[in-house]
Scaffold this active site. Structure first.
Site, mmCIF file in Angstrom:
data_model
loop_
_atom_site.group_PDB
_atom_site.id
_atom_site.type_symbol
_atom_site.label_atom_id
_atom_site.label_comp_id
_atom_site.label_asym_id
_atom_site.label_seq_id
_atom_site.Cartn_x
_atom_site.Cartn_y
_atom_site.Cartn_z
ATOM 1 N N ASP A 41 50.953 -7.590 23.420
ATOM 2 C CA ASP A 41 50.151 -6.376 23.499
ATOM 3 C C ASP A 41 50.576 -5.616 24.760
ATOM 4 O OD1 ASP A 41 47.630 -4.791 22.720
ATOM 5 O OD2 ASP A 41 47.314 -5.253 24.838
ATOM 6 N N HIS A 123 62.613 11.553 26.187
ATOM 7 C CA HIS A 123 63.018 12.526 27.212
ATOM 8 C C HIS A 123 61.995 12.547 28.333
ATOM 9 C CE1 HIS A 123 60.427 16.169 26.509
ATOM 10 N NE2 HIS A 123 60.409 15.784 25.239
ATOM 11 N N ASP A 135 53.993 15.589 26.384
ATOM 12 C CA ASP A 135 55.376 15.959 26.036
ATOM 13 C C ASP A 135 56.231 16.048 27.301
ATOM 14 O OD1 ASP A 135 57.643 16.873 24.755
ATOM 15 O OD2 ASP A 135 56.902 18.917 24.517
ATOM 16 N N GLU A 169 66.041 17.733 27.657
ATOM 17 C CA GLU A 169 65.765 17.814 26.215
ATOM 18 C C GLU A 169 65.171 19.162 25.860
ATOM 19 O OE1 GLU A 169 63.221 17.469 22.557
ATOM 20 O OE2 GLU A 169 62.692 18.018 24.608
ATOM 21 N N ASP A 198 58.894 10.706 21.212
ATOM 22 C CA ASP A 198 58.645 12.017 21.800
ATOM 23 C C ASP A 198 57.257 12.472 21.370
ATOM 24 O OD1 ASP A 198 58.739 14.551 22.821
ATOM 25 O OD2 ASP A 198 60.599 15.137 21.829
ATOM 26 N N ASP A 300 47.811 3.843 22.833
ATOM 27 C CA ASP A 300 47.765 2.380 22.795
ATOM 28 C C ASP A 300 48.458 1.844 21.546
ATOM 29 O OD1 ASP A 300 47.092 -0.206 23.556
ATOM 30 O OD2 ASP A 300 45.092 -0.112 22.681
ATOM 31 N N ASP A 304 52.108 -0.253 21.488
ATOM 32 C CA ASP A 304 52.231 -1.571 20.850
ATOM 33 C C ASP A 304 53.262 -1.543 19.729
ATOM 34 O OD1 ASP A 304 50.315 -2.645 22.534
ATOM 35 O OD2 ASP A 304 48.666 -2.371 21.115
#
Length: 436
Positions: A41, A123, A135, A169, A198, A300, A304
């Protein structure tokens, strides 16, 4: 994520030696692979701690982490420091774009088969308007914490693991394109897959999976099916992120995405929650893309999922070389003209071609973006290997493609078909081969 599908790419110039750090040491052979080891995890708190650091860096450097700005280099130094301390071999690759120096960070985990390299990348740059926390701080932090988990576990996968953080990018995949274009053909053929991340924590998230490579796609879909979370095929970011340069040279790609400026539909809100009629990320490319612009559940789950893919796909087995059929006769490709073919005759086999038929091509051309390539089976069925692209301004196509040809009879005349669909550039088929 880059805003434009066909963004103008700044000129990239080769730094001396291409790398600023010392050469990587020889890769050690692991004592034994651990293909059945379950992925750990990934602690959400750790991923968010990286995002907080990126936010602090942006705040201290004019509010952004954009290409050519101090905030980008500080972000790279932060990530590199974490990886160096964890035992990775890191390299900084330098390029120039839009009059400014840019940097890629490459990190190799010692061990694994050097002829089977599994890459994961994101990126690291933001737009100049903001800190770029979703982003693409989200993808950068997700793969960083996964890399650190590899170190904590002292993972010994069958494949060699390589992580990458790309520069520029947002100017048109400049950093990743530079990396791929300057990767020798022999090294390209060793990359078994590239995973791209991304925007993986959008505040009004969707769960989108790239559909480029079937094996990688299935790995992510199976993971989410195990969570009971439905997924959709990713379409918003096609050709808009760092997987595109890899896909353009035939490297299998895949990845995850939680949405950008498109609006979430009512059906999507029903299955994923969130707000219908609102963008997946209302702060896309804006000053409000801060640490508050993250959905913890999506971040999360996707972190994972990254670890699951690295542990699963990294446990691939070495495939012995098959029988090779090759044609080395040059065939000229007319400029903006009719398609031409080169033939390989396959004989003495039984049954059908494999589902993983390898097609190695060596096409010399002054602007490879003009060229369309197809593999044509003996019955005339065409399999598209490469589309044309006005973005792809480099020369030559030296790549390995994988084709599911299991419905085709193995024996017969197989053809590589090449067509130049735009004017002013010339080339020829130098050689090509099939590996069964």
């Amino acid at each position: 994520m880059n805003l434009f599908r066909r963004a103008a790419v700044g000129a990239a110039t080769l730094a001396i030696g291409g790398l600023l750090a010392t050469a990587a040491p020889a890769i050690a052979t692991p004592a034994a692979p651990s293909p059945t080891l379950a992925a750990p995890d990934i602690p959400l708190a750790n991923v968010k701690a990286h995002l907080s650091q990126l936010q602090s860096i942006a705040s201290a450097n004019g509010g952004n982490r954009a290409h050519g700005r101090a905030g980008y280099k500080a972000s790279l130094d932060y990530v590199k420091g974490k990886l160096d301390a964890a035992g990775f071999t890191t390299r900084i690759q330098q390029f120039t774009s839009s009059g400014a120096t840019g940097y890629n960070l490459i990190a190799d985990w010692p061990g694994g088969d050097a002829n089977q390299v599994l890459m994961a990348g994101a990126h690291l740059d933001s737009v100049s308007a903001g800190a770029g926390i979703n982003d693409n701080g989200s993808g950068s932090a997700g793969i960083l914490e996964t890399a650190l988990a590899v170190s904590r576990a002292q993972l010994q996968p069958t494949k060699h693991l390589r992580f990458a953080w790309w520069g520029a990018e947002e100017l048109g995949m400049v950093g990743s394109r530079y990396y791929v274009n300057n990767l020798p053909a022999a090294d390209r053929s060793k990359v078994s897959g590239y995973l791209n991340f991304d925007m993986i924590g959008s505040p009004n998230p969707g769960y989108f999976v790239y559909d480029d490579d079937p094996t990688i796609e299935k790995t992510f879909k199976d993971y989410y099916a195990g969570l009971g979370v439905p997924t959709e095929i990713e379409t918003e970011g096609d050709g808009r992120s760092d997987h595109a340069p890899f896909a353009n040279v035939g490297i299998p790609v895949g990845g995850l995405f939680t949405g950008a400026e498109r609006s979430k539909s009512s059906a999507q809100a029903q299955k994923w929650g969130g707000t219908a009629g609102q963008a997946f990320d209302r702060c896309y490319h804006s000053s409000c893309d801060l640490t508050s612009n993250i959905n913890d559940t999506a971040l999360d789950r996707n972190s994972d999922a990254i670890a699951h893919a690295i542990w699963t796909l990294g446990a691939g087995t070495t495939v012995p070389p098959g029988d090779v059929y090759e044609n080395t006769t040059d065939v000229a490709i007319p400029d903006n003209g009719a398609a031409v073919t080169s033939t390989v005759n396959v004989t003495g086999r039984t049954g059908n071609a494999p589902a993983t038929l390898k097609v190695d091509v060596d096409v010399r051309h002054t602007w490879r973006g003009d060229v369309v390539l197809d593999l044509v089976a003996p019955d005339g069925t065409a399999y598209r290997l490469k589309n044309s692209s006005s973005n792809d301004s480099a020369d030559n196509i030296i790549a390995t493609y994988t084709v599911d040809a299991s419905s085709e009879t193995a024996n017969g005349a197989w053809k590589l078909r090449a067509q130049d669909v735009a004017s002013q550039d010339t080339g020829y088929i130098n050689s090509w081969k099939l590996t069964f």
